[in-house]
Design a protein around this motif. Sequence first.
Motif, PDB file in Angstrom:
ATOM      1  N   SER A 228      -2.629   4.888   7.790  1.00  0.00           N
ATOM      2  CA  SER A 228      -2.221   3.606   8.382  1.00  0.00           C
ATOM      3  C   SER A 228      -0.713   3.546   8.611  1.00  0.00           C
ATOM      4  O   SER A 228      -0.192   2.496   8.999  1.00  0.00           O
ATOM      5  CB  SER A 228      -2.664   2.441   7.488  1.00  0.00           C
ATOM      6  N   ASN A 229      -0.029   4.654   8.328  1.00  0.00           N
ATOM      7  CA  ASN A 229       1.432   4.722   8.470  1.00  0.00           C
ATOM      8  C   ASN A 229       2.133   3.632   7.648  1.00  0.00           C
ATOM      9  O   ASN A 229       3.112   3.026   8.076  1.00  0.00           O
ATOM     10  CB  ASN A 229       1.837   4.619   9.946  1.00  0.00           C
ATOM     11  N   GLY A 230       1.569   3.391   6.451  1.00  0.00           N
ATOM     12  CA  GLY A 230       2.207   2.454   5.531  1.00  0.00           C
ATOM     13  C   GLY A 230       1.813   0.997   5.707  1.00  0.00           C
ATOM     14  O   GLY A 230       2.260   0.147   4.931  1.00  0.00           O
ATOM     15  N   ARG A 231       0.962   0.694   6.698  1.00  0.00           N
ATOM     16  CA  ARG A 231       0.509  -0.696   6.855  1.00  0.00           C
ATOM     17  C   ARG A 231      -0.313  -1.125   5.636  1.00  0.00           C
ATOM     18  O   ARG A 231      -0.214  -2.257   5.172  1.00  0.00           O
ATOM     19  CB  ARG A 231      -0.377  -0.824   8.120  1.00  0.00           C
ATOM     20  N   TYR A 232      -1.172  -0.236   5.163  1.00  0.00           N
ATOM     21  CA  TYR A 232      -2.009  -0.501   3.994  1.00  0.00           C
ATOM     22  C   TYR A 232      -1.487   0.368   2.851  1.00  0.00           C
ATOM     23  O   TYR A 232      -1.597   1.583   2.896  1.00  0.00           O
ATOM     24  CB  TYR A 232      -3.467  -0.134   4.272  1.00  0.00           C
ATOM     25  N   LYS A 233      -0.942  -0.256   1.825  1.00  0.00           N
ATOM     26  CA  LYS A 233      -0.374   0.504   0.705  1.00  0.00           C
ATOM     27  C   LYS A 233      -1.418   0.719  -0.402  1.00  0.00           C
ATOM     28  O   LYS A 233      -2.228  -0.175  -0.678  1.00  0.00           O
ATOM     29  CB  LYS A 233       0.816  -0.263   0.111  1.00  0.00           C
ATOM     30  N   SER A 234      -1.357   1.887  -1.037  1.00  0.00           N
ATOM     31  CA  SER A 234      -2.161   2.057  -2.259  1.00  0.00           C
ATOM     32  C   SER A 234      -1.447   1.295  -3.389  1.00  0.00           C
ATOM     33  O   SER A 234      -0.218   1.265  -3.440  1.00  0.00           O
ATOM     34  CB  SER A 234      -2.312   3.539  -2.613  1.00  0.00           C
ATOM     35  N   THR A 235      -2.228   0.690  -4.246  1.00  0.00           N
ATOM     36  CA  THR A 235      -1.685  -0.259  -5.236  1.00  0.00           C
ATOM     37  C   THR A 235      -1.805   0.304  -6.654  1.00  0.00           C
ATOM     38  O   THR A 235      -2.837   0.865  -7.026  1.00  0.00           O
ATOM     39  CB  THR A 235      -2.456  -1.595  -5.134  1.00  0.00           C
ATOM     40  N   TRP A 236      -0.733   0.115  -7.428  1.00  0.00           N
ATOM     41  CA  TRP A 236      -0.760   0.507  -8.838  1.00  0.00           C
ATOM     42  C   TRP A 236      -1.753  -0.365  -9.593  1.00  0.00           C
ATOM     43  O   TRP A 236      -1.799  -1.578  -9.397  1.00  0.00           O
ATOM     44  CB  TRP A 236       0.631   0.348  -9.458  1.00  0.00           C
ATOM     45  N   HIS A 237      -2.548   0.270 -10.455  1.00  0.00           N
ATOM     46  CA  HIS A 237      -3.487  -0.495 -11.289  1.00  0.00           C
ATOM     47  C   HIS A 237      -3.664   0.210 -12.628  1.00  0.00           C
ATOM     48  O   HIS A 237      -3.325   1.384 -12.778  1.00  0.00           O
ATOM     49  CB  HIS A 237      -4.837  -0.700 -10.576  1.00  0.00           C
ATOM     50  N   ARG A 238      -4.163  -0.555 -13.597  1.00  0.00           N
ATOM     51  CA  ARG A 238      -4.342  -0.035 -14.944  1.00  0.00           C
ATOM     52  C   ARG A 238      -5.493  -0.782 -15.604  1.00  0.00           C
ATOM     53  O   ARG A 238      -5.942  -1.830 -15.106  1.00  0.00           O
ATOM     54  CB  ARG A 238      -3.068  -0.224 -15.773  1.00  0.00           C
ATOM     55  N   VAL A 239      -5.957  -0.251 -16.740  1.00  0.00           N
ATOM     56  CA  VAL A 239      -6.962  -0.951 -17.546  1.00  0.00           C
ATOM     57  C   VAL A 239      -6.395  -1.107 -18.958  1.00  0.00           C
ATOM     58  O   VAL A 239      -5.889  -0.147 -19.539  1.00  0.00           O
ATOM     59  CB  VAL A 239      -8.294  -0.168 -17.597  1.00  0.00           C
ATOM     60  N   LEU A 240      -6.461  -2.333 -19.476  1.00  0.00           N
ATOM     61  CA  LEU A 240      -6.028  -2.593 -20.854  1.00  0.00           C
ATOM     62  C   LEU A 240      -7.183  -2.307 -21.809  1.00  0.00           C
ATOM     63  O   LEU A 240      -8.338  -2.639 -21.512  1.00  0.00           O
ATOM     64  CB  LEU A 240      -5.615  -4.059 -21.009  1.00  0.00           C
ATOM     65  N   ALA A 241      -6.862  -1.695 -22.934  1.00  0.00           N
ATOM     66  CA  ALA A 241      -7.851  -1.590 -24.009  1.00  0.00           C
ATOM     67  C   ALA A 241      -8.032  -2.981 -24.612  1.00  0.00           C
ATOM     68  O   ALA A 241      -7.081  -3.757 -24.696  1.00  0.00           O
ATOM     69  CB  ALA A 241      -7.367  -0.610 -25.070  1.00  0.00           C
TER      70      ALA A 241
END
Length: 311
Positions: A228-241
Amino acid sequence: MAIPVIDFSKVNGSGKERAETMAQIANGCEEWGFFQLVNHGIPEELLERVKKVSSECYKLERNENFKSSKLMNSLKDLAEKKNGEKLENVDWEDVFILLDDNQWPSETPGFKETMAEYRAELKKLAERVMEVMDENLGLHKGYIKKAFNGGEGDNAFFGTKVSHYPPCPHPELVNGLRAHTDAGGVILLFQDDEVGGLQILKDGQWIDVQPLKNAIVINTGDQIEVLSNGRYKSTWHRVLATPNGNRRSIASFYNPSLKATIAPAPELVEKANQEMNRQEYPKFVFGDYMSVYAEQKFLPKEPRFQAVRAV
Protein backbone atom coordinates in the motif's frame (compact mmCIF):
# COMPACT_ATOMS: atom_id res chain seq x y z
CA MET A 1 -10.97 4.34 23.11
CA ALA A 2 -12.07 1.10 21.43
CA ILE A 3 -10.94 -0.33 18.10
CA PRO A 4 -13.54 -0.09 15.28
CA VAL A 5 -16.29 -2.71 15.04
CA ILE A 6 -17.63 -3.07 11.48
CA ASP A 7 -20.65 -4.94 10.09
CA PHE A 8 -19.04 -6.73 7.14
CA SER A 9 -22.35 -7.87 5.65
CA LYS A 10 -23.04 -4.29 4.55
CA VAL A 11 -20.22 -4.52 2.00
CA ASN A 12 -22.61 -6.72 0.00
CA GLY A 13 -25.23 -3.95 -0.07
CA SER A 14 -25.34 -0.90 -2.27
CA GLY A 15 -25.53 2.86 -2.17
CA LYS A 16 -24.84 4.92 0.92
CA GLU A 17 -24.73 2.00 3.37
CA ARG A 18 -22.04 0.18 1.36
CA ALA A 19 -20.03 3.39 0.85
CA GLU A 20 -20.08 4.07 4.60
CA THR A 21 -18.91 0.54 5.39
CA MET A 22 -16.10 0.72 2.82
CA ALA A 23 -15.04 4.03 4.41
CA GLN A 24 -15.09 2.45 7.90
CA ILE A 25 -12.80 -0.35 6.68
CA ALA A 26 -10.48 2.18 5.01
CA ASN A 27 -10.31 4.08 8.30
CA GLY A 28 -9.63 0.82 10.19
CA CYS A 29 -6.71 0.10 7.85
CA GLU A 30 -5.30 3.64 7.71
CA GLU A 31 -5.74 4.85 11.29
CA TRP A 32 -5.72 1.68 13.37
CA GLY A 33 -4.26 -1.35 11.55
CA PHE A 34 -6.77 -3.37 13.60
CA PHE A 35 -10.57 -3.65 13.40
CA GLN A 36 -13.25 -6.17 14.35
CA LEU A 37 -15.70 -7.69 11.86
CA VAL A 38 -19.18 -8.83 12.86
CA ASN A 39 -21.67 -10.47 10.45
CA HIS A 40 -18.61 -11.73 8.59
CA GLY A 41 -20.29 -14.82 7.13
CA ILE A 42 -18.57 -17.48 9.26
CA PRO A 43 -21.39 -19.60 10.74
CA GLU A 44 -21.86 -19.11 14.51
CA GLU A 45 -22.34 -22.84 14.91
CA LEU A 46 -18.87 -23.47 13.42
CA LEU A 47 -17.27 -20.85 15.69
CA GLU A 48 -18.87 -22.50 18.75
CA ARG A 49 -17.40 -25.86 17.65
CA VAL A 50 -13.97 -24.25 17.17
CA LYS A 51 -14.06 -22.92 20.74
CA LYS A 52 -15.08 -26.32 22.07
CA VAL A 53 -12.44 -28.41 20.26
CA SER A 54 -9.66 -25.86 20.97
CA SER A 55 -10.40 -25.82 24.70
CA GLU A 56 -10.66 -29.61 24.81
CA CYS A 57 -7.42 -29.96 22.87
CA TYR A 58 -5.61 -27.75 25.38
CA LYS A 59 -6.94 -29.77 28.34
CA LEU A 60 -6.29 -33.15 26.75
CA GLU A 61 -3.06 -32.61 24.86
CA ARG A 62 -1.30 -29.44 26.02
CA ASN A 63 -1.99 -28.52 29.66
CA GLU A 64 0.24 -31.07 31.41
CA ASN A 65 3.25 -30.21 29.27
CA PHE A 66 2.77 -26.49 29.91
CA LYS A 67 2.52 -27.02 33.68
CA SER A 68 5.82 -28.89 33.73
CA SER A 69 7.55 -26.71 31.13
CA LYS A 70 10.90 -24.98 31.48
CA LEU A 71 8.99 -21.67 31.24
CA MET A 72 6.84 -22.47 34.28
CA ASN A 73 9.90 -23.53 36.30
CA SER A 74 11.87 -20.43 35.26
CA LEU A 75 9.03 -18.19 36.41
CA LYS A 76 8.79 -19.96 39.78
CA ASP A 77 12.56 -19.59 40.31
CA LEU A 78 12.52 -15.90 39.40
CA ALA A 79 9.51 -15.18 41.66
CA GLU A 80 11.32 -16.77 44.61
CA LYS A 81 14.38 -14.53 44.07
CA LYS A 82 12.29 -11.33 44.36
CA ASN A 83 15.09 -9.33 42.75
CA GLY A 84 12.91 -7.16 40.51
CA GLU A 85 14.00 -8.89 37.31
CA LYS A 86 11.55 -9.97 34.59
CA LEU A 87 11.68 -13.06 32.39
CA GLU A 88 13.05 -11.74 29.09
CA ASN A 89 12.99 -13.23 25.59
CA VAL A 90 10.09 -15.61 26.33
CA ASP A 91 6.29 -15.52 26.04
CA TRP A 92 3.72 -16.97 28.45
CA GLU A 93 2.04 -18.84 25.62
CA ASP A 94 1.24 -22.40 24.59
CA VAL A 95 1.20 -22.50 20.80
CA PHE A 96 1.04 -24.82 17.79
CA ILE A 97 0.58 -24.18 14.07
CA LEU A 98 -1.92 -25.78 11.67
CA LEU A 99 -0.95 -26.02 7.98
CA ASP A 100 -2.42 -28.15 5.20
CA ASP A 101 0.56 -30.50 5.34
CA ASN A 102 1.83 -30.68 8.93
CA GLN A 103 0.94 -32.86 11.90
CA TRP A 104 -2.18 -31.81 13.82
CA PRO A 105 -3.26 -32.81 17.36
CA SER A 106 -4.87 -36.22 17.04
CA GLU A 107 -6.39 -37.12 20.41
CA THR A 108 -9.21 -34.56 20.57
CA PRO A 109 -12.48 -35.81 19.01
CA GLY A 110 -13.62 -33.62 16.11
CA PHE A 111 -10.57 -31.35 16.22
CA LYS A 112 -9.21 -32.08 12.74
CA GLU A 113 -12.57 -31.94 10.96
CA THR A 114 -13.67 -28.75 12.71
CA MET A 115 -10.40 -26.88 12.22
CA ALA A 116 -10.11 -27.91 8.55
CA GLU A 117 -13.62 -26.53 7.95
CA TYR A 118 -12.77 -23.37 9.89
CA ARG A 119 -9.55 -22.78 7.95
CA ALA A 120 -11.36 -23.11 4.61
CA GLU A 121 -13.91 -20.48 5.71
CA LEU A 122 -11.24 -18.12 7.05
CA LYS A 123 -9.21 -18.30 3.86
CA LYS A 124 -12.28 -17.23 1.86
CA LEU A 125 -12.91 -14.37 4.32
CA ALA A 126 -9.26 -13.26 4.01
CA GLU A 127 -9.63 -13.06 0.24
CA ARG A 128 -12.86 -11.04 0.56
CA VAL A 129 -11.13 -8.62 2.95
CA MET A 130 -8.21 -8.25 0.51
CA GLU A 131 -10.66 -7.41 -2.31
CA VAL A 132 -12.13 -4.63 -0.15
CA MET A 133 -8.57 -3.34 0.43
CA ASP A 134 -7.94 -3.47 -3.34
CA GLU A 135 -11.02 -1.36 -3.97
CA ASN A 136 -10.28 1.13 -1.21
CA LEU A 137 -6.70 1.58 -2.46
CA GLY A 138 -7.84 2.04 -6.06
CA LEU A 139 -6.17 -1.18 -7.22
CA HIS A 140 -7.82 -3.65 -9.56
CA LYS A 141 -9.77 -6.52 -7.98
CA GLY A 142 -7.48 -9.38 -6.96
CA TYR A 143 -4.30 -7.26 -6.94
CA ILE A 144 -3.18 -8.15 -3.38
CA LYS A 145 -4.11 -11.82 -3.76
CA LYS A 146 -2.13 -12.08 -7.00
CA ALA A 147 0.89 -10.34 -5.43
CA PHE A 148 0.83 -12.73 -2.45
CA ASN A 149 0.44 -15.80 -4.67
CA GLY A 150 3.25 -14.69 -6.96
CA GLY A 151 0.85 -14.81 -9.92
CA GLU A 152 -2.37 -16.64 -10.71
CA GLY A 153 -1.76 -19.89 -8.79
CA ASP A 154 -2.64 -20.80 -5.21
CA ASN A 155 0.83 -20.46 -3.71
CA ALA A 156 0.21 -18.04 -0.82
CA PHE A 157 0.95 -19.24 2.71
CA PHE A 158 -2.11 -19.81 4.91
CA GLY A 159 -1.32 -20.90 8.46
CA THR A 160 -3.34 -20.98 11.68
CA LYS A 161 -1.66 -20.40 15.04
CA VAL A 162 -3.61 -21.89 17.96
CA SER A 163 -2.51 -20.23 21.20
CA HIS A 164 -3.53 -20.36 24.82
CA TYR A 165 -2.32 -17.97 27.50
CA PRO A 166 -2.89 -19.90 30.74
CA PRO A 167 -3.47 -18.15 34.09
CA CYS A 168 -0.11 -16.75 35.17
CA PRO A 169 0.86 -16.80 38.87
CA HIS A 170 3.21 -13.79 38.39
CA PRO A 171 1.94 -11.74 35.42
CA GLU A 172 4.13 -8.78 36.38
CA LEU A 173 7.26 -10.87 35.68
CA VAL A 174 6.58 -12.11 32.13
CA ASN A 175 4.96 -11.07 28.85
CA GLY A 176 2.03 -13.00 27.42
CA LEU A 177 3.43 -12.18 23.97
CA ARG A 178 6.11 -9.54 23.42
CA ALA A 179 5.25 -6.45 21.37
CA HIS A 180 5.74 -6.91 17.61
CA THR A 181 4.25 -6.22 14.20
CA ASP A 182 3.24 -9.17 12.02
CA ALA A 183 5.58 -9.97 9.14
CA GLY A 184 2.97 -11.11 6.66
CA GLY A 185 -0.20 -9.97 4.96
CA VAL A 186 -3.70 -10.15 6.42
CA ILE A 187 -4.24 -11.69 9.86
CA LEU A 188 -7.65 -12.94 11.02
CA LEU A 189 -7.94 -13.49 14.76
CA PHE A 190 -10.69 -15.35 16.58
CA GLN A 191 -9.99 -14.36 20.17
CA ASP A 192 -11.45 -15.32 23.53
CA ASP A 193 -14.98 -14.07 24.29
CA GLU A 194 -14.17 -13.18 27.88
CA VAL A 195 -10.48 -13.15 28.76
CA GLY A 196 -8.74 -10.01 27.50
CA GLY A 197 -5.04 -9.22 27.24
CA LEU A 198 -4.48 -8.23 23.60
CA GLN A 199 -3.43 -4.60 23.20
CA ILE A 200 -2.40 -2.41 20.26
CA LEU A 201 -0.18 0.66 20.26
CA LYS A 202 -2.00 3.75 18.97
CA ASP A 203 -0.70 7.31 19.25
CA GLY A 204 1.78 6.22 21.91
CA GLN A 205 -0.85 4.47 24.09
CA TRP A 206 -1.57 0.79 24.61
CA ILE A 207 -5.27 0.15 23.94
CA ASP A 208 -7.22 -3.03 24.74
CA VAL A 209 -8.71 -5.00 21.86
CA GLN A 210 -12.01 -5.58 23.60
CA PRO A 211 -13.32 -9.20 23.58
CA LEU A 212 -16.44 -9.36 21.39
CA LYS A 213 -18.30 -12.65 21.05
CA ASN A 214 -17.72 -14.40 17.71
CA ALA A 215 -16.17 -11.35 16.04
CA ILE A 216 -13.13 -11.78 13.79
CA VAL A 217 -10.33 -9.27 14.45
CA ILE A 218 -8.47 -8.21 11.29
CA ASN A 219 -4.98 -6.73 11.36
CA THR A 220 -2.58 -5.81 8.61
CA GLY A 221 1.00 -7.06 8.47
CA ASP A 222 4.23 -5.57 7.15
CA GLN A 223 3.58 -6.75 3.56
CA ILE A 224 0.31 -4.80 3.35
CA GLU A 225 2.25 -1.74 4.53
CA VAL A 226 4.72 -2.21 1.67
CA LEU A 227 2.10 -3.01 -1.02
CA SER A 228 0.00 0.00 0.00
CA ASN A 229 3.12 2.21 -0.06
CA GLY A 230 2.59 3.07 3.60
CA ARG A 231 -1.12 3.95 3.38
CA TYR A 232 -1.93 0.96 5.62
CA LYS A 233 0.59 0.56 8.44
CA SER A 234 1.28 -2.65 10.34
CA THR A 235 0.53 -2.01 14.01
CA TRP A 236 2.49 -2.93 17.13
CA HIS A 237 0.58 -5.28 19.42
CA ARG A 238 1.20 -7.41 22.48
CA VAL A 239 -0.55 -9.77 24.89
CA LEU A 240 -0.43 -9.26 28.67
CA ALA A 241 -0.13 -12.26 30.94
CA THR A 242 -3.12 -12.37 33.31
CA PRO A 243 -3.69 -14.11 36.65
CA ASN A 244 -7.18 -15.37 35.79
CA GLY A 245 -8.62 -17.25 32.82
CA ASN A 246 -7.00 -19.26 30.04
CA ARG A 247 -7.14 -16.89 27.04
CA ARG A 248 -7.76 -18.65 23.71
CA SER A 249 -6.40 -17.01 20.56
CA ILE A 250 -6.66 -18.49 17.05
CA ALA A 251 -4.85 -16.38 14.46
CA SER A 252 -4.87 -17.25 10.75
CA PHE A 253 -2.24 -15.67 8.52
CA TYR A 254 -2.71 -15.08 4.79
CA ASN A 255 0.91 -14.36 3.82
CA PRO A 256 2.81 -14.16 0.55
CA SER A 257 4.48 -17.23 -0.84
CA LEU A 258 8.16 -17.25 0.18
CA LYS A 259 9.03 -16.84 -3.52
CA ALA A 260 6.65 -13.91 -4.12
CA THR A 261 8.19 -10.54 -4.96
CA ILE A 262 6.68 -7.76 -2.83
CA ALA A 263 6.89 -4.07 -3.74
CA PRO A 264 4.70 -0.97 -3.44
CA ALA A 265 1.92 -0.96 -6.07
CA PRO A 266 3.24 1.29 -8.90
CA GLU A 267 0.02 3.33 -9.10
CA LEU A 268 0.26 4.14 -5.38
CA VAL A 269 3.90 5.22 -5.73
CA GLU A 270 2.93 7.47 -8.64
CA LYS A 271 0.04 8.93 -6.62
CA ALA A 272 2.30 9.60 -3.61
CA ASN A 273 4.87 11.30 -5.83
CA GLN A 274 2.18 13.54 -7.33
CA GLU A 275 1.06 14.47 -3.82
CA MET A 276 4.69 15.12 -2.79
CA ASN A 277 4.23 12.38 -0.17
CA ARG A 278 7.11 10.18 -1.18
CA GLN A 279 7.57 6.86 0.67
CA GLU A 280 10.63 4.66 0.33
CA TYR A 281 9.74 0.99 0.56
CA PRO A 282 12.02 -1.60 -1.02
CA LYS A 283 11.20 -4.35 -3.51
CA PHE A 284 12.16 -7.80 -2.20
CA VAL A 285 11.43 -11.52 -2.20
CA PHE A 286 9.24 -12.37 0.81
CA GLY A 287 11.48 -15.29 1.87
CA ASP A 288 14.37 -12.84 2.27
CA TYR A 289 12.19 -10.61 4.46
CA MET A 290 11.26 -13.58 6.66
CA SER A 291 14.94 -14.39 7.19
CA VAL A 292 15.47 -10.86 8.53
CA TYR A 293 12.21 -10.94 10.55
CA ALA A 294 13.16 -14.20 12.27
CA GLU A 295 16.15 -12.38 13.80
CA GLN A 296 14.41 -9.04 14.45
CA LYS A 297 10.73 -9.78 15.21
CA PHE A 298 10.64 -7.84 18.48
CA LEU A 299 12.79 -4.93 17.25
CA PRO A 300 11.73 -1.78 15.33
CA LYS A 301 10.43 -2.61 11.86
CA GLU A 302 12.08 0.15 9.80
CA PRO A 303 15.56 -1.48 10.01
CA ARG A 304 13.96 -4.71 8.67
CA PHE A 305 12.93 -2.84 5.52
CA GLN A 306 16.43 -1.37 5.28
CA ALA A 307 18.10 -4.76 5.80
CA VAL A 308 16.02 -6.44 3.11
CA ARG A 309 16.80 -3.57 0.73
CA ALA A 310 20.44 -4.60 1.05
CA VAL A 311 19.80 -8.30 0.29
